[in-house]
Design a protein around this motif. Structure first.
Motif, PDB file in Angstrom:
ATOM      1  N   ALA A 172     -19.931   6.755  18.392  1.00  0.00           N
ATOM      2  CA  ALA A 172     -18.839   5.936  18.920  1.00  0.00           C
ATOM      3  C   ALA A 172     -18.382   4.874  17.941  1.00  0.00           C
ATOM      4  N   VAL A 173     -19.098   4.699  16.809  1.00  0.00           N
ATOM      5  CA  VAL A 173     -18.720   3.674  15.833  1.00  0.00           C
ATOM      6  C   VAL A 173     -17.317   3.955  15.298  1.00  0.00           C
ATOM      7  N   ASP A 174     -16.502   2.922  15.208  1.00  0.00           N
ATOM      8  CA  ASP A 174     -15.127   3.087  14.725  1.00  0.00           C
ATOM      9  C   ASP A 174     -14.947   2.271  13.454  1.00  0.00           C
ATOM     10  N   ASP A 175     -14.825   2.971  12.323  1.00  0.00           N
ATOM     11  CA  ASP A 175     -14.649   2.307  11.040  1.00  0.00           C
ATOM     12  C   ASP A 175     -13.187   2.325  10.585  1.00  0.00           C
ATOM     13  N   THR A 176     -12.281   2.437  11.541  1.00  0.00           N
ATOM     14  CA  THR A 176     -10.862   2.507  11.200  1.00  0.00           C
ATOM     15  C   THR A 176     -10.429   1.316  10.359  1.00  0.00           C
ATOM     16  N   LEU A 177     -10.926   0.137  10.702  1.00  0.00           N
ATOM     17  CA  LEU A 177     -10.509  -1.063   9.983  1.00  0.00           C
ATOM     18  C   LEU A 177     -10.871  -0.974   8.507  1.00  0.00           C
ATOM     19  N   GLN A 178     -12.095  -0.475   8.202  1.00  0.00           N
ATOM     20  CA  GLN A 178     -12.479  -0.348   6.800  1.00  0.00           C
ATOM     21  C   GLN A 178     -11.578   0.632   6.063  1.00  0.00           C
ATOM     22  N   LEU A 179     -11.126   1.671   6.759  1.00  0.00           N
ATOM     23  CA  LEU A 179     -10.210   2.624   6.128  1.00  0.00           C
ATOM     24  C   LEU A 179      -8.884   1.958   5.789  1.00  0.00           C
ATOM     25  N   TYR A 180      -8.389   1.120   6.690  1.00  0.00           N
ATOM     26  CA  TYR A 180      -7.163   0.383   6.389  1.00  0.00           C
ATOM     27  C   TYR A 180      -7.333  -0.441   5.119  1.00  0.00           C
ATOM     28  N   PHE A 181      -8.454  -1.155   5.036  1.00  0.00           N
ATOM     29  CA  PHE A 181      -8.689  -1.997   3.870  1.00  0.00           C
ATOM     30  C   PHE A 181      -8.796  -1.162   2.602  1.00  0.00           C
ATOM     31  N   LEU A 182      -9.464  -0.017   2.704  1.00  0.00           N
ATOM     32  CA  LEU A 182      -9.637   0.848   1.549  1.00  0.00           C
ATOM     33  C   LEU A 182      -8.291   1.377   1.064  1.00  0.00           C
ATOM     34  N   CYS A 183      -7.447   1.798   1.996  1.00  0.00           N
ATOM     35  CA  CYS A 183      -6.152   2.369   1.630  1.00  0.00           C
ATOM     36  C   CYS A 183      -5.175   1.309   1.115  1.00  0.00           C
ATOM     37  N   ALA A 184      -5.426   0.054   1.466  1.00  0.00           N
ATOM     38  CA  ALA A 184      -4.575  -1.042   0.985  1.00  0.00           C
ATOM     39  C   ALA A 184      -5.282  -1.826  -0.121  1.00  0.00           C
ATOM     40  N   HIS A 185      -6.125  -1.151  -0.871  1.00  0.00           N
ATOM     41  CA  HIS A 185      -6.897  -1.824  -1.916  1.00  0.00           C
ATOM     42  C   HIS A 185      -5.962  -2.441  -2.958  1.00  0.00           C
ATOM     43  N   PRO A 186      -6.277  -3.653  -3.434  1.00  0.00           N
ATOM     44  CA  PRO A 186      -5.375  -4.337  -4.379  1.00  0.00           C
ATOM     45  C   PRO A 186      -5.183  -3.609  -5.702  1.00  0.00           C
ATOM     46  N   SER A 187      -6.059  -2.674  -6.040  1.00  0.00           N
ATOM     47  CA  SER A 187      -5.895  -1.934  -7.294  1.00  0.00           C
ATOM     48  C   SER A 187      -4.809  -0.866  -7.198  1.00  0.00           C
ATOM     49  N   LEU A 188      -4.334  -0.587  -5.983  1.00  0.00           N
ATOM     50  CA  LEU A 188      -3.301   0.426  -5.784  1.00  0.00           C
ATOM     51  C   LEU A 188      -1.905  -0.195  -5.842  1.00  0.00           C
ATOM     52  N   THR A 189      -0.951   0.579  -6.330  1.00  0.00           N
ATOM     53  CA  THR A 189       0.437   0.143  -6.251  1.00  0.00           C
ATOM     54  C   THR A 189       0.890   0.222  -4.795  1.00  0.00           C
ATOM     55  N   PRO A 190       1.925  -0.531  -4.407  1.00  0.00           N
ATOM     56  CA  PRO A 190       2.390  -0.450  -3.024  1.00  0.00           C
ATOM     57  C   PRO A 190       2.718   0.967  -2.579  1.00  0.00           C
ATOM     58  N   SER A 191       3.397   1.740  -3.434  1.00  0.00           N
ATOM     59  CA  SER A 191       3.777   3.103  -3.036  1.00  0.00           C
ATOM     60  C   SER A 191       2.552   3.984  -2.843  1.00  0.00           C
ATOM     61  N   SER A 192       1.532   3.805  -3.688  1.00  0.00           N
ATOM     62  CA  SER A 192       0.312   4.598  -3.542  1.00  0.00           C
ATOM     63  C   SER A 192      -0.462   4.189  -2.297  1.00  0.00           C
TER      64      SER A 192
ATOM     65  N   ARG B 117       1.024  -5.864   4.891  1.00  0.00           N
ATOM     66  CA  ARG B 117       2.174  -5.621   4.020  1.00  0.00           C
ATOM     67  C   ARG B 117       2.412  -4.118   3.828  1.00  0.00           C
ATOM     68  N   VAL B 118       1.322  -3.368   3.705  1.00  0.00           N
ATOM     69  CA  VAL B 118       1.455  -1.912   3.567  1.00  0.00           C
ATOM     70  C   VAL B 118       2.092  -1.320   4.825  1.00  0.00           C
ATOM     71  N   LEU B 119       1.641  -1.746   5.992  1.00  0.00           N
ATOM     72  CA  LEU B 119       2.224  -1.231   7.234  1.00  0.00           C
ATOM     73  C   LEU B 119       3.690  -1.618   7.360  1.00  0.00           C
ATOM     74  N   TYR B 120       4.036  -2.810   6.909  1.00  0.00           N
ATOM     75  CA  TYR B 120       5.439  -3.240   6.976  1.00  0.00           C
ATOM     76  C   TYR B 120       6.305  -2.419   6.028  1.00  0.00           C
ATOM     77  N   LEU B 121       5.747  -2.053   4.875  1.00  0.00           N
ATOM     78  CA  LEU B 121       6.466  -1.165   3.956  1.00  0.00           C
ATOM     79  C   LEU B 121       6.736   0.182   4.612  1.00  0.00           C
ATOM     80  N   VAL B 122       5.732   0.703   5.313  1.00  0.00           N
ATOM     81  CA  VAL B 122       5.913   1.973   6.033  1.00  0.00           C
ATOM     82  C   VAL B 122       7.039   1.820   7.060  1.00  0.00           C
TER      83      VAL B 122
END
Length: 388
Positions: free
Chosen positions: A97-117, A172-177
């Motif tokens: 039942a553990v939900d790690d969705t939040l960590q996935l959001y953080f991973l996908c919005a990692h500062p090393s990525l460009t906004p488009s990526s 910011r990533v979600l707002y771009l979407v």
């Protein structure tokens, strides 16, 4: 091959994607390999589920994705690690039942990525969209989008899954979407709202609520934004009877709860401005004085020249076009849409020649075809009036 599924099935698969991916990563799979395995499992689900729906969809996806991951890691170099992982294979039955969705959001919005990526990776890993769907939405070849997503996955492959992330970057990533709107067969505005709801369910943060409220309030006006011929309809001219009152009510309720926590952020301030527009029964009754006050708060929070540009419009409505032009004079005329704002304020002030020239100038700089056509028509309208 692209598989067709019913909307309810697709919605279920996409809602389960982040938690299934998180389980694989937590069990030791690197992010890139786990994400590929989950995508394979989603394709298999589309093939199998219509005829044989599982009792535990999440558990089914975890089992299939884990086996696909193991298949992909079978090599001489990985054999010892594979044998260890086989021992950890989840037994049939309910998934954790553990939900790690939040960590996935953080991973996908990692500062090393460009906004488009970051946007592409979020849509794929958290949103559950296929590479083809994302490519269509962004009007780029599928191969180009596949390369972008592969580079993004490689970039975050060594990031620890449990390291803290930045909520502001995720928002910011979600707002771009959301601002991408609609293209292809994926409605990115609706997708951003779905993801924002998902994020709000796993993190208690007033700015998350503020962004969700802002999206709902903007989305509520969507049906009235374009005419039957596809041309843009300015806010003041929109048929407010076509606004979605249920979305407005929900957005206002979420915003009020966020503001009550007295931790103001930029998305809450933007949502407050949108709520004031939504509250006005017609354009003439808009509370522009209060909107200017909210723009002052927003400018204090962001120090953004774009915010100050929008504030100049509000000042022009609240205190007259001369006051708006005075506020505009303090800004760099190279700002996007500066010429369009200047044209509008000059028209309000009665200087039709200057306004027509500026509308034409703004049309040449417009970021999209719909906006260019709208500004071109504005210039033609004023030139026609001057020629009478």
């Amino acid at each position: 091959m692209h598989f067709q599924v019913t909307w309810s099935d697709e919605a279920l698969l996409r809602s389960l994607t982040p938690s299934v991916l998180a389980i694989l990563v937590r069990r030791g799979a690197d992010f890139a390999a786990a994400e590929d395995a989950v995508q394979d499992a989603l394709v298999e689900a589309v093939r199998v589920w219509p005829a044989d729906p599982p009792l535990d969809p999440k558990g089914w996806l975890v089992t299939v994705a884990w086996r696909r991951f193991l298949d992909a890691t079978r090599s001489d170099a990985a054999r010892r690690r594979r044998e260890d992982l086989v021992d950890e294979e989840p037994a049939p039955g309910p998934a954790p039942a553990v939900d790690d969705t939040l960590q996935l959001y953080f991973l996908c919005a990692h500062p090393s990525l460009t906004p488009s990526s970051a946007v592409a990776l979020t849509l794929r890993a958290v949103g559950g969209l296929t590479t083809r769907q994302i490519a269509q939405a962004y009007l780029v070849p599928e191969a180009t989008m596949a390369q972008r997503i592969s580079r993004a996955k490689r970039t975050v492959s060594d990031v620890r899954f449990d390291q803290p992330g930045d909520v502001a970057t995720v928002l910011r990533v979600l707002y771009l979407v959301f601002n991408e709107g609609y293209a292809g067969d994926v409605d990115l505005a609706a997708e951003a709202i779905r993801l924002a709801r998902q994020l709000a369910a796993v993190i208690d943060h007033p700015e998350v609520a503020g962004l969700l409220a802002l999206m709902l309030l903007h989305h509520a006006r969507r049906a009235a934004r374009t005419a039957p011929d596809g041309s843009l309809v300015p806010l003041a001219e929109q048929d407010r009877g076509r606004w979605d009152t249920e979305l407005i009510a929900e957005g206002v309720e979420i915003l009020q709860a966020a503001l009550a926590r007295d931790r103001l952020g930029e998305f809450q301030a933007q949502a407050a401005i949108a709520a004031l527009h939504a509250d006005a029964p017609n354009a003439e009754e808009t509370d522009w004085v209060q909107i200017v006050e909210w723009y002052d708060e927003l400018a204090r929070l962001t120090d953004s020249p774009v915010v100050r540009l929008n504030r100049a419009v509000a000042v022009g409505e609240a205190d007259g076009p001369r006051a708006g032009l005075a506020a505009l004079a303090a800004l760099n005329d190279s700002l996007p849409r500066h010429a369009a704002v200047a044209a509008y304020l000059h028209e309000r002030d009665g200087d039709l020649a200057t306004a027509a020239r500026l509308y034409a100038e703004a049309a040449q700089k417009a970021p999209n075809l719909a906006e260019r056509d709208h500004l071109t028509r504005q210039a033609a309208r004023l030139n026609a009036r001057r020629g009478r």
